[in-house]
Each structure stands twice: as structure tokens, then as C-alpha cells.
Write an enzyme that holds these catalytic residues in place. Structure first.
Site, PDB file in Angstrom:
ATOM      1  N   TYR A  32       0.825  -1.206   0.000  1.00  0.00           N
ATOM      2  CA  TYR A  32       0.000   0.000   0.000  1.00  0.00           C
ATOM      3  C   TYR A  32       0.859   1.257   0.000  1.00  0.00           C
ATOM      4  O   TYR A  32       2.066   1.203   0.247  1.00  0.00           O
ATOM      5  CB  TYR A  32      -0.961   0.010   1.197  1.00  0.00           C
ATOM      6  CG  TYR A  32      -0.330   0.395   2.525  1.00  0.00           C
ATOM      7  CD1 TYR A  32      -0.525   1.675   3.055  1.00  0.00           C
ATOM      8  CD2 TYR A  32       0.448  -0.505   3.253  1.00  0.00           C
ATOM      9  CE1 TYR A  32       0.053   2.034   4.271  1.00  0.00           C
ATOM     10  CE2 TYR A  32       1.004  -0.157   4.461  1.00  0.00           C
ATOM     11  CZ  TYR A  32       0.806   1.123   4.968  1.00  0.00           C
ATOM     12  OH  TYR A  32       1.382   1.479   6.166  1.00  0.00           O
ATOM     13  N   LYS A 150       6.567  -1.991   1.864  1.00  0.00           N
ATOM     14  CA  LYS A 150       5.389  -1.392   2.511  1.00  0.00           C
ATOM     15  C   LYS A 150       4.181  -2.303   2.328  1.00  0.00           C
ATOM     16  O   LYS A 150       3.308  -2.072   1.479  1.00  0.00           O
ATOM     17  CB  LYS A 150       5.113   0.013   1.961  1.00  0.00           C
ATOM     18  CG  LYS A 150       4.198   0.856   2.842  1.00  0.00           C
ATOM     19  CD  LYS A 150       4.168   2.281   2.343  1.00  0.00           C
ATOM     20  CE  LYS A 150       3.195   3.145   3.162  1.00  0.00           C
ATOM     21  NZ  LYS A 150       3.658   3.358   4.548  1.00  0.00           N
ATOM     22  N   GLU A 182      12.077   2.280  14.182  1.00  0.00           N
ATOM     23  CA  GLU A 182      11.197   3.348  13.697  1.00  0.00           C
ATOM     24  C   GLU A 182       9.943   3.395  14.559  1.00  0.00           C
ATOM     25  O   GLU A 182       9.760   2.573  15.459  1.00  0.00           O
ATOM     26  CB  GLU A 182      10.837   3.115  12.236  1.00  0.00           C
ATOM     27  CG  GLU A 182      10.182   1.770  11.964  1.00  0.00           C
ATOM     28  CD  GLU A 182      10.076   1.444  10.478  1.00  0.00           C
ATOM     29  OE1 GLU A 182      10.260   2.346   9.643  1.00  0.00           O
ATOM     30  OE2 GLU A 182       9.793   0.269  10.160  1.00  0.00           O
ATOM     31  N   LEU A 206      11.269   1.230   6.975  1.00  0.00           N
ATOM     32  CA  LEU A 206      10.651   1.685   5.734  1.00  0.00           C
ATOM     33  C   LEU A 206      11.447   2.855   5.179  1.00  0.00           C
ATOM     34  O   LEU A 206      11.862   3.748   5.921  1.00  0.00           O
ATOM     35  CB  LEU A 206       9.204   2.113   5.987  1.00  0.00           C
ATOM     36  CG  LEU A 206       8.432   2.545   4.742  1.00  0.00           C
ATOM     37  CD1 LEU A 206       8.190   1.361   3.826  1.00  0.00           C
ATOM     38  CD2 LEU A 206       7.117   3.199   5.136  1.00  0.00           C
TER      39      LEU A 206
END
Length: 286
Positions: A32, A150, A182, A206
Site C-alpha cells: 500500500y 510497505k 522506527e 521503511l
């Protein structure tokens, strides 16, 4: 009622549906992207399109739409849903090639499912949370090893946000081997002196589109950037901290695991970067 896009058609949201055998539903076999909209224009569309293709390639999944057509779909959804500030969510799954099976067929013989919908978020750029900053807690990072893709595997990040909410915080920073990876849906940074410190790119995090833009703007503004691992203890001792994402842009962090950073209010670096990012992104929006 919103108009959404599903497999080549624009439909009222209550008329859009996918197969119960879709691998996105059964296996979280999908990717996505989320693109922000400011002033009715798309922010960093090219970056999101490039990362989308990378994610698809890493999962051996073909794209059901060209980049040019994808841009037109984004623009049409912004138009018909009258989005001034908000986001466009895009999801591509491997589709429903047959009955449930761990083994998926040749990508060239499989028709992916593509879905896009809008979310109106008035005041997105002027979010009052940016004035007071956010509080985070630390949690162990137990996600799979390919966080650079992702994917729609978002259960643990969702659980992390719920852990933070239960602790009276706004979000969680995940740690692995003692180092921050993260946030649950954002990249993490600390500031010490005049130096911005953030984890380097790898399979562990990411590759944020907003991250890339913010670091570029920081360097252009003569700010020092260091990409390396840092610990939660180091973060607690930082002058300030912040996160970046497509939905929050640059958001100051003022507390980590109950420890206030600096004076417990946003410092000078994060608000300045937010100001620069919004200004430059509006100029480049399409």
C-alpha cells in the site's frame, strides 16, 4: 458518500467489494501507499509511485496500472470527492487467483486487486499537535525482517499504537537489539546539538518518502545529518526528537518513556523542518 476506485471502476463506497478469496484478505499479500493532499494537490506522488513499484517487485507481484494512469486516478478521486486537505490510500493485492493456498501462481497469470479511496482531513497542515509535540513509549520490534517493503501486514504496528494509548502516550518507537528502528507508522529522529540523527536505510526500516524529502531539505538548510543507529537512552538524553510520515509531515516528540526532552516542548529544529517541508512540498505538489 465517497467515490472509490476498484479494479478500473469508480464506485460509491458501499458498492465496492472484493472476493473473500483475495490474498490480501487471507494472507496480507499486498502492498500500500498513502499520498497526502494539500490545497487539492498531491504531495510527493512520484516518490510514492516509485516505492510502490519497488514493493511490488520485491513481492514478485505485477502492477495492474501504469504510473501515468495511477496519477489520473489520484487526481480524479481528489476532484470527485472534493478533497482539499487529506490523504489517498492505495492498496494492491495479489488478487484472488483461486482457492486458499500458500503457494501463489505465476504473477503473469494473476490479476491483482487495486483499491484507492480518499480521506478528508481538514486542518492536516495546521495540526495543533505539532505545537505541543507528542509522547512516545518504547516497545520491542517483533515484526518480520522486510520492513522496507510497505506491506499491509500492520497488525503489530496497530497493537503498538494501542499499547501507547493505554500508557497515556501518542505513539510507540520500536527497538531491536537495543536500537530504535522506527515508529509504528513513521521514521524516528533525535537532535543533539546541531546534528539530526536517524537510522540509516536497510531492510530494518521503511524507506520513508517524507524522510527522504526532509533530510534533503535539512541538508540544504545547512543542518548536519547523521544516519546511524541510536538507543532509547540516547534519545532520552537528546535535545529534541521528531518523526516524519506522509500523514504527520514533521511531528515533534517531547517525551520518551515518561522522560521529557529539553524543556518538554518542541525545540527549534523540528518546527523549522516542518515549516520548510510544508512550504517546499506545496510548491512541488501536482
Amino acid at each position: 458518500m465517497r467515490t472509490v476506485y476498484l479494479n478500473g471502476e469508480y464506485l460509491p463506497e458501499n458498492e465496492a467489494s472484493v472476493s473473500i478469496f483475495d490474498r490480501g484478505f487471507l494472507m496480507a499479500d499486498g502492498v500500500y501507499e498513502v499520498t497526502s493532499v494539500l490545497g487539492g494537490k498531491l504531495i510527493d506522488f512520484d516518490g510514492h509511485a516509485v516505492r510502490l513499484q519497488r514493493s511490488l517487485d520485491e513481492l514478485d507481484m505485477r502492477s495492474p496500472i501504469s504510473k501515468e494512469d495511477l496519477l489520473e486516478v489520484h487526481r480524479e478521486l481528489v476532484r470527485v470527492n472534493e478533497i482539499d486537505e487529506g490523504m489517498i490510500y492505495l492498496q494492491i493485492t495479489r488478487g484472488a487467483p483461486g482457492d486458499r493456498d500458500f503457494v501463489f501462481p505465476d504473477p503473469e497469470t494473476t490479476t491483482p486487486t487495486i483499491v484507492l479511496f480518499t480521506q478528508s482531513k481538514p486542518g492536516l497542515a495546521d495540526n495543533p499537535a505539532a505545537l505541543k509535540g507528542m509522547k512516545v513509549i518504547s516497545i520491542e520490534d517483533i515484526r518480520w525482517g522486510r520492513r522496507d517493503i510497505k506491506t499491509v501486514q500492520l497488525l503489530y504496528p496497530s497493537m503498538g499504537k494501542m499499547m501507547a494509548k493505554k500508557a497515556g502516550a501518542d505513539d510507540a518507537w520500536m527497538t531491536e537489539d537495543g536500537f530504535v528502528t522506527e515508529g509504528t507508522s513513521n521514521n524516528a529522529y533525535i537532535v543533539k546539538g546541531n546534528r539530526i540523527i536517524t537510522r540509516g536505510l536497510s531492510n530494518d526500516i521503511l524507506h520513508g518518502i517524507t524522510r527522504a524529502a526532509v533530510l534533503r531539505f535539512a541538508q540544504e538548510a545547512q543542518m548536519e545529518v547523521e544516519e546511524r543507529n541510536f538507543t532509547i537512552e540516547e534519545a532520552k538524553d537528546a535535545d529534541e526528537a521528531f518523526v516524519t510520515s506522509a500523514s504527520t509531515f514533521v511531528m515533534p516528540v517531547v517525551e520518551i518513556d515518561g522522560v521529557s526532552l529539553g524543556e518538554g516542548v518542541p525545540g527549534r529544529v523540528a518546527p523549522r523542518l516542518r515549516e520548510i517541508y510544508l512550504e517546499e512540498s506545496r510548491k512541488a505538489a501536482i
